[in-house]
Design a protein around this motif. Structure first.
Motif, PDB file in Angstrom:
ATOM      1  N   LYS A   6       0.793  -1.057  -0.010  1.00 31.59           N
ATOM      2  CA  LYS A   6       0.225   0.119  -0.027  1.00 31.59           C
ATOM      3  C   LYS A   6       0.870   1.281  -0.077  1.00 31.59           C
ATOM      4  CE  LYS A   6      -3.865  -2.460   0.866  1.00 31.59           C
ATOM      5  NZ  LYS A   6      -4.640  -2.594  -0.321  1.00 31.59           N
ATOM      6  N   THR A   7       0.212   2.304  -0.655  1.00 31.96           N
ATOM      7  CA  THR A   7       0.968   3.666  -0.504  1.00 31.96           C
ATOM      8  C   THR A   7       0.118   4.725   0.160  1.00 31.96           C
ATOM      9  OG1 THR A   7       2.164   3.321  -2.625  1.00 31.96           O
ATOM     10  CG2 THR A   7       1.847   5.461  -1.912  1.00 31.96           C
ATOM     11  N   ALA A   8       0.702   5.345   1.162  1.00 33.63           N
ATOM     12  CA  ALA A   8      -0.264   6.483   1.954  1.00 33.63           C
ATOM     13  C   ALA A   8       0.434   7.679   1.635  1.00 33.63           C
ATOM     14  CB  ALA A   8       0.071   6.199   3.410  1.00 33.63           C
ATOM     15  N   LEU A   9      -0.302   8.796   1.531  1.00 37.06           N
ATOM     16  CA  LEU A   9       0.045  10.194   1.718  1.00 37.06           C
ATOM     17  C   LEU A   9      -0.299  10.649   3.260  1.00 37.06           C
ATOM     18  CD1 LEU A   9       0.839  13.280   0.925  1.00 37.06           C
ATOM     19  CD2 LEU A   9      -1.503  12.940  -0.373  1.00 37.06           C
ATOM     20  N   VAL A  10       0.794  11.047   3.948  1.00 30.82           N
ATOM     21  CA  VAL A  10       0.540  11.641   5.312  1.00 30.82           C
ATOM     22  C   VAL A  10       0.716  13.098   5.063  1.00 30.82           C
ATOM     23  CG1 VAL A  10       1.048  11.559   7.557  1.00 30.82           C
ATOM     24  CG2 VAL A  10       1.212   9.390   6.264  1.00 30.82           C
ATOM     25  N   THR A  11      -0.291  13.901   5.224  1.00 31.71           N
ATOM     26  CA  THR A  11       0.157  15.386   5.400  1.00 31.71           C
ATOM     27  C   THR A  11       0.594  15.734   6.895  1.00 31.71           C
ATOM     28  OG1 THR A  11      -2.083  16.077   5.995  1.00 31.71           O
ATOM     29  CG2 THR A  11      -1.700  15.742   3.637  1.00 31.71           C
ATOM     30  N   GLY A  12       1.308  16.781   6.736  1.00 27.94           N
ATOM     31  CA  GLY A  12       1.810  17.466   8.010  1.00 27.94           C
ATOM     32  C   GLY A  12       2.890  16.469   8.586  1.00 27.94           C
ATOM     33  N   ALA A  13       3.504  15.700   7.816  1.00 27.30           N
ATOM     34  CA  ALA A  13       4.428  14.518   8.341  1.00 27.30           C
ATOM     35  C   ALA A  13       5.374  14.868   9.241  1.00 27.30           C
ATOM     36  CB  ALA A  13       4.804  13.519   7.215  1.00 27.30           C
ATOM     37  N   THR A  14       5.814  16.319   9.070  1.00 23.22           N
ATOM     38  CA  THR A  14       6.855  16.600   9.895  1.00 23.22           C
ATOM     39  C   THR A  14       6.516  17.339  11.125  1.00 23.22           C
ATOM     40  OG1 THR A  14       6.354  18.935   8.726  1.00 23.22           O
ATOM     41  CG2 THR A  14       8.222  17.823   7.967  1.00 23.22           C
ATOM     42  N   GLY A  15       5.262  16.959  11.537  1.00 18.09           N
ATOM     43  CA  GLY A  15       5.041  17.309  12.977  1.00 18.09           C
ATOM     44  C   GLY A  15       4.941  16.187  13.874  1.00 18.09           C
ATOM     45  N   GLY A  16       4.807  16.561  15.159  1.00 23.28           N
ATOM     46  CA  GLY A  16       4.926  15.442  16.210  1.00 23.28           C
ATOM     47  C   GLY A  16       4.096  14.083  15.977  1.00 23.28           C
ATOM     48  N   ILE A  17       2.777  14.389  15.545  1.00 19.01           N
ATOM     49  CA  ILE A  17       2.128  12.909  15.118  1.00 19.01           C
ATOM     50  C   ILE A  17       2.216  12.651  13.955  1.00 19.01           C
ATOM     51  CG2 ILE A  17      -0.359  12.505  15.174  1.00 19.01           C
ATOM     52  CD1 ILE A  17      -1.080  14.367  17.200  1.00 19.01           C
ATOM     53  N   GLY A  18       2.542  13.330  12.975  1.00 20.66           N
ATOM     54  CA  GLY A  18       2.774  12.837  11.665  1.00 20.66           C
ATOM     55  C   GLY A  18       3.796  11.962  11.376  1.00 20.66           C
ATOM     56  N   ASN A  89      -4.964  12.918   6.342  1.00 19.87           N
ATOM     57  CA  ASN A  89      -5.000  14.524   6.588  1.00 19.87           C
ATOM     58  C   ASN A  89      -4.906  14.672   8.041  1.00 19.87           C
ATOM     59  OD1 ASN A  89      -5.918  15.099   3.827  1.00 19.87           O
ATOM     60  ND2 ASN A  89      -7.777  14.071   4.159  1.00 19.87           N
ATOM     61  N   ASN A  90      -3.532  14.855   8.063  1.00 23.39           N
ATOM     62  CA  ASN A  90      -2.992  15.028   9.665  1.00 23.39           C
ATOM     63  C   ASN A  90      -2.832  16.756   9.681  1.00 23.39           C
ATOM     64  OD1 ASN A  90      -1.601  14.612  12.124  1.00 23.39           O
ATOM     65  ND2 ASN A  90      -0.002  15.097  10.856  1.00 23.39           N
ATOM     66  N   ALA A  91      -2.324  17.334   8.565  1.00 25.85           N
ATOM     67  CA  ALA A  91      -1.666  18.600   8.781  1.00 25.85           C
ATOM     68  C   ALA A  91      -2.916  19.544   9.324  1.00 25.85           C
ATOM     69  CB  ALA A  91      -1.317  19.168   7.352  1.00 25.85           C
ATOM     70  N   GLY A  92      -2.222  20.317  10.352  1.00 30.57           N
ATOM     71  CA  GLY A  92      -3.024  21.075  11.402  1.00 30.57           C
ATOM     72  C   GLY A  92      -2.421  22.293  11.896  1.00 30.57           C
ATOM     73  N   ILE A  93      -3.079  23.497  12.429  1.00 31.76           N
ATOM     74  CA  ILE A  93      -2.563  24.614  12.952  1.00 31.76           C
ATOM     75  C   ILE A  93      -3.643  24.790  14.134  1.00 31.76           C
ATOM     76  CG2 ILE A  93      -1.001  25.235  11.313  1.00 31.76           C
ATOM     77  CD1 ILE A  93      -3.395  27.585  10.779  1.00 31.76           C
TER      78      ILE A  93
END
Ligand SMILES: NC(=O)c1ccc[n+]([C@@H]2O[C@H](COP(=O)([O-])OP(=O)(O)OC[C@H]3O[C@@H](n4cnc5c(N)ncnc54)[C@H](OP(=O)(O)O)[C@@H]3O)[C@@H](O)[C@H]2O)c1
Length: 256
Positions: A6-18, A89-93
């Motif tokens: 499988k292939t996943a796109l993880v947004t906000g991957a540079t954050g703590g949870i990402g 969709n993990n990116a968030g502020i």
């Protein structure tokens, strides 16, 4: 959990949870598109580490608040990693402690762009591709704030609540395409923005807050990643349109 091929796109991957999500998915055999906004160095370092686990991993920079950039991001991942099966969709502020009357219009709009509009753009781009592959998974990272709704959190709480509504509606539109869409709402996590909020707090106030969490401690990023790994697995095949709250026990208090 095993998610090989499988292939996943993880947004906000540079954050703590990402970062924890990417590491957990890679450890179960998922190739990962490591999305970053500004932190290119961290994304590239993470992608290298994931490659060491034997999966394909590539860092992709994109300002996903722009519809065209979101579209191009999904297109590139689909082309370069031979398809996309999973969108996290993990990116968030967040901005805490700002009452409505004191909030600048631009700050409000930016939060709506990052926390909500970007998810619409990415889902819109990804769904035809997931359909073409015969199915897939989408997980939208919301927040326990949708349960607590404290004063001073209007933009964050509104966008994260809308994200849950969006998740539930979208899940009905694509369930018969074998695409499962769910949301996950973390409580206070000792990583990323949660750790930042704790670091800024008076220790006595923080201790009192942590005491309101039934389990008596903040969560770890890994504990969020574990639940995401479950949600995208076949073990969760009948879990659709849910908002899974992962917060150390039922409570309505929130930490801003
Ligand atoms: N940590 C918690 O306690 C907690 C609790 C509840 C919910 N959550 C939710 O969990 C998710 C991850 O939180 P976190 O604590 O890991 O956050 P974080 O460490 O602050 O990381 C935020 C991520 O979002 C990216 N980002 C920021 N602005 C962006 C933009 N305009 N376009 C695209 N990406 C952008 C950042 O990218 P760059 O660094 O590359 O710029 C970074 O990767 C968020 O949705 C948050 O709301 C967190």
């Amino acid at each position: 959990m095993e998610h090989k091929q499988k292939t996943a796109l993880v947004t906000g991957a540079t954050g703590g949870i990402g970062e924890a999500i990417c590491e957990t998915l890679a450890a179960t055999g998922v190739s990962v598109a490591v999305h970053y906004h500004q932190n290119k160095a961290a994304a590239e370092e993470l992608a290298q580490r994931l490659q060491g686990l034997g999966v394909r991993a590539v860092a992709y920079g994109a300002d996903v608040t722009r519809p065209q950039a979101a579209q191009e991001l999904v297109q590139r991942v689909d082309d370069e990693l031979d398809g996309i099966d999973i969108l996290i969709n993990n990116a968030g502020i967040t901005v805490g402690g700002l009452d409505v009357a004191d909030m600048e219009v631009d700050a409000w709009l930016h939060m709506v762009d990052v926390n909500l509009n970007s998810v619409f753009y990415l889902c819109r781009a990804a769904i035809p591709r997931l359909r073409a592959r015969g199915g897939g998974q989408i997980v939208n990272v919301s927040s326990n704030i949708v349960n607590s709704l404290p004063g001073g959190s209007s933009a964050y709480a509104a966008t994260k609540s809308a994200l849950v509504a969006f998740t539930k509606v979208l899940s009905k539109e694509v369930a018969r395409d074998n695409i499962r869409v769910n949301a996950l709402s973390p409580g206070l996590i000792a990583a990323g923005m949660g750790q930042g909020a704790m670091d800024r707090r008076d220790p006595a106030v923080l201790e009192r807050f942590i005491d309101t969490i039934p389990i008596g401690r903040p969560g770890e990023a890994q504990e969020i990643a574990n639940v995401i790994s479950f949600l995208i697995s076949d073990a969760a095949s009948y879990v659709i349109g849910q908002n899974l709250t992962v917060n150390g026990g039922d409570r309505t208090e929130s930490y801003q």
